[in-house]
Design an enzyme around this catalytic site. Structure first.
Site, PDB file in Angstrom:
ATOM      1  CE1 TYR A   1       3.719  82.159 -40.152  1.00 32.38           C
ATOM      2  CE2 TYR A   1       1.475  81.780 -39.405  1.00 32.38           C
ATOM      3  CZ  TYR A   1       2.787  82.118 -39.136  1.00 32.38           C
ATOM      4  OH  TYR A   1       3.176  82.406 -37.857  1.00 32.38           O
TER       5      TYR A   1
ATOM      6  NE  ARG B   1      -2.779  78.169 -37.074  1.00 30.54           N
ATOM      7  CZ  ARG B   1      -1.638  77.985 -37.751  1.00 30.54           C
ATOM      8  NH1 ARG B   1      -0.553  78.635 -37.376  1.00 30.54           N
ATOM      9  NH2 ARG B   1      -1.583  77.173 -38.793  1.00 30.54           N
TER      10      ARG B   1
ATOM     11  CG  HIS C   1       4.607  78.086 -45.689  1.00 31.72           C
ATOM     12  ND1 HIS C   1       5.844  78.147 -45.071  1.00 31.72           N
ATOM     13  CD2 HIS C   1       3.697  78.326 -44.726  1.00 31.72           C
ATOM     14  CE1 HIS C   1       5.671  78.402 -43.787  1.00 31.72           C
ATOM     15  NE2 HIS C   1       4.385  78.529 -43.554  1.00 31.72           N
TER      16      HIS C   1
ATOM     17  CE  LYS D   1      -0.667  76.824 -43.380  1.00 30.63           C
ATOM     18  NZ  LYS D   1       0.804  76.709 -43.129  1.00 30.63           N
TER      19      LYS D   1
ATOM     20  CD  GLU E   1       5.842  82.144 -45.286  1.00 26.36           C
ATOM     21  OE1 GLU E   1       4.898  82.704 -44.706  1.00 26.36           O
ATOM     22  OE2 GLU E   1       5.771  81.717 -46.458  1.00 26.36           O
TER      23      GLU E   1
ATOM     24  CB  VAL F   1       0.293  68.230 -39.707  1.00 24.28           C
ATOM     25  CG1 VAL F   1      -0.867  69.216 -39.712  1.00 24.28           C
ATOM     26  CG2 VAL F   1      -0.198  66.824 -39.386  1.00 24.28           C
TER      27      VAL F   1
ATOM     28  CG  ASP G   1       6.035  74.923 -43.082  1.00 24.45           C
ATOM     29  OD1 ASP G   1       7.133  74.332 -43.123  1.00 24.45           O
ATOM     30  OD2 ASP G   1       5.806  75.865 -42.300  1.00 24.45           O
TER      31      ASP G   1
ATOM     32  CB  VAL H   1      16.511  72.156 -41.558  1.00 22.93           C
ATOM     33  CG1 VAL H   1      17.435  71.353 -40.661  1.00 22.93           C
ATOM     34  CG2 VAL H   1      15.854  71.270 -42.593  1.00 22.93           C
TER      35      VAL H   1
END
Ligand SMILES: NC(=O)c1ccc[n+]([C@@H]2O[C@H](COP(=O)([O-])OP(=O)(O)OC[C@H]3O[C@@H](n4cnc5c(N)ncnc54)[C@H](O)[C@@H]3O)[C@@H](O)[C@H]2O)c1
Length: 351
Positions: free
Chosen positions: A93, A15, A95, A74, A117, A295, A267, A236
């Protein structure tokens, strides 16, 4: 503002954060945009496309990180750590609940870091949602593929055919990723069960898709379903925080052998006990007769689709960062992870 868009470093991540069309809008707002050479190639955007939109093509990552704001997909990878610096704004993102090394870097280098996120608008997560939708759909594709016998699976077709029973798919989470997985599996003809602690999430799914079985999550319900489960999908989320561990090793032992477990929530640390993160070079490993796929950048495998969806979702927020004062904007406070060496997102604070 000078905005930098790097080429992603995560293995097989295809991406790019913004498309040439989005870059054109940022430049029209008065920003300067630098794109690292090759950043869009895997998503089908050549350097020439970005140049035509008015971007400057940079030959080095250092030129990108010299910008005021870096927008990427990422979390920064080790190669990018030395380029993090005080005053830099980073929007991607992150995480961080699952990436303590990245969190330590952002704090040490005093980066103002915003996480896609956790951007919250009207109680929803609009920058996570498009990627969750894609990840949910890919989870079913992974399951279908690895349930085939040449791939090590039990040799079953999820949807079955006439006069054969369909496979059973159990999805944990009726949010965006879980719903997309369930809808796709159901469309294939699988027998689909979705468990969530939220009645509202279950009701929203069931009201639109009567063939999907929706159950209030509890361990007993999951234990009851386990012996017939062919594909178990974890989807979840507790926004910003580590995922709740819903599936124990004892429960996994009840699944029939040759079946597949996909943990989309990896993640955020994963909701399946003992599962190890994987990447697209080897998305699944077999252990104790079960296939585990975890992944951390699932949408990275379909960069053409993902980059367009991501770019569309983040553009209004990047435009705001380029021209406005984020400190006066409530939405950016929901995204703020670290600032000036301090953790700002409550879910990241030590318990
Ligand atoms: N691996 C990847 O590449 C990838 C890509 C996109 C999203 N994700 C991840 O997928 C996960 C799901 O994202 P989403 O956008 O669908 O989230 P969402 O908020 O739309 O849905 C999450 C659901 O989990 C439910 N839930 C939370 N705790 C629970 C518990 N203890 N028991 C039962 N249900 C519980 C919530 O009620 C909610 O309905 C997140 O971890 C997200 O980070 C991963």
């Amino acid at each position: 503002m000078k905005i930098g868009i790097p080429r992603e470093r995560k293995p097989l991540e295809g991406r790019v954060a913004l498309t040439p069309a989005a870059v054109r809008e940022l430049i029209a707002d008065g920003n300067e945009v630098r794109v690292e050479t090759g950043a869009g190639v895997k998503a089908g955007f050549a350097d020439a496309d970005f140049r035509q939109s008015g971007a400057i093509i940079a030959d080095s990552l250092a030129e990108i990180y010299a910008c005021d704001l870096v927008v990427k997909v990422k979390e920064p990878q080790p190669e990018e750590f030395p380029l993090l610096r005080p005053g830099l704004m980073l929007f991607c993102y992150l995480h961080l609940a699952a990436c303590p090394d990245v969190l330590a870097q952002l704090l040490e280098k005093r980066v103002t870091a915003f996480a896609f996120e956790t951007v919250t608008v009207g109680g929803r997560l609009p920058l996570l949602a498009p990627m969750s939708a894609i990840a949910g759909r890919i989870a079913v594709q992974i399951g279908m593929h690895y349930l085939q016998q040449p791939e090590g699976g039990a040799g079953l077709l999820l949807g079955g055919v006439m006069n054969t029973p369909p496979g059973k798919v159990v999805v944990l989470g009726a949010g965006v990723a879980g719903s997309h997985a369930a809808i796709m599996a159901s469309a294939l003809g699988a027998d689909v069960w979705v468990l969530d602690q939220s009645e509202a999430a279950l009701e929203a799914l069931h009201s639109q898709h009567r063939s999907i079985n929706c159950l209030r999550y509890d361990e007993r319900a999951l234990t009851m379903l386990a012996p017939d489960t062919d594909l178990l999908i974890g989807a979840v989320l507790l926004p910003g925080a580590e995922a709740p561990r819903l599936v124990s090793r004892a429960l996994l032992a009840k699944l029939p052998r040759g079946r597949v477990v996909v943990d989309i929530a990896i993640d955020q640390g994963g909701c399946i006990e003992g599962i190890r993160p994987t990447d697209w070079r080897a998305p699944l490993y077999w252990e104790d007769g079960l296939g585990f796929a975890a992944v951390t950048n699932m949408p990275g495998a379909v960069p053409r689709t993902s980059a367009q969806a991501l770019s569309r979702a983040i553009l209004p927020h990047v435009r705001f960062l380029g021209t406005g004062d984020w400190k006066k904007d409530q939405v950016f406070h929901t995204a703020l992870a670290t600032e000036n060496g301090v953790i700002r997102h409550p879910a990241l604070l030590p318990a």
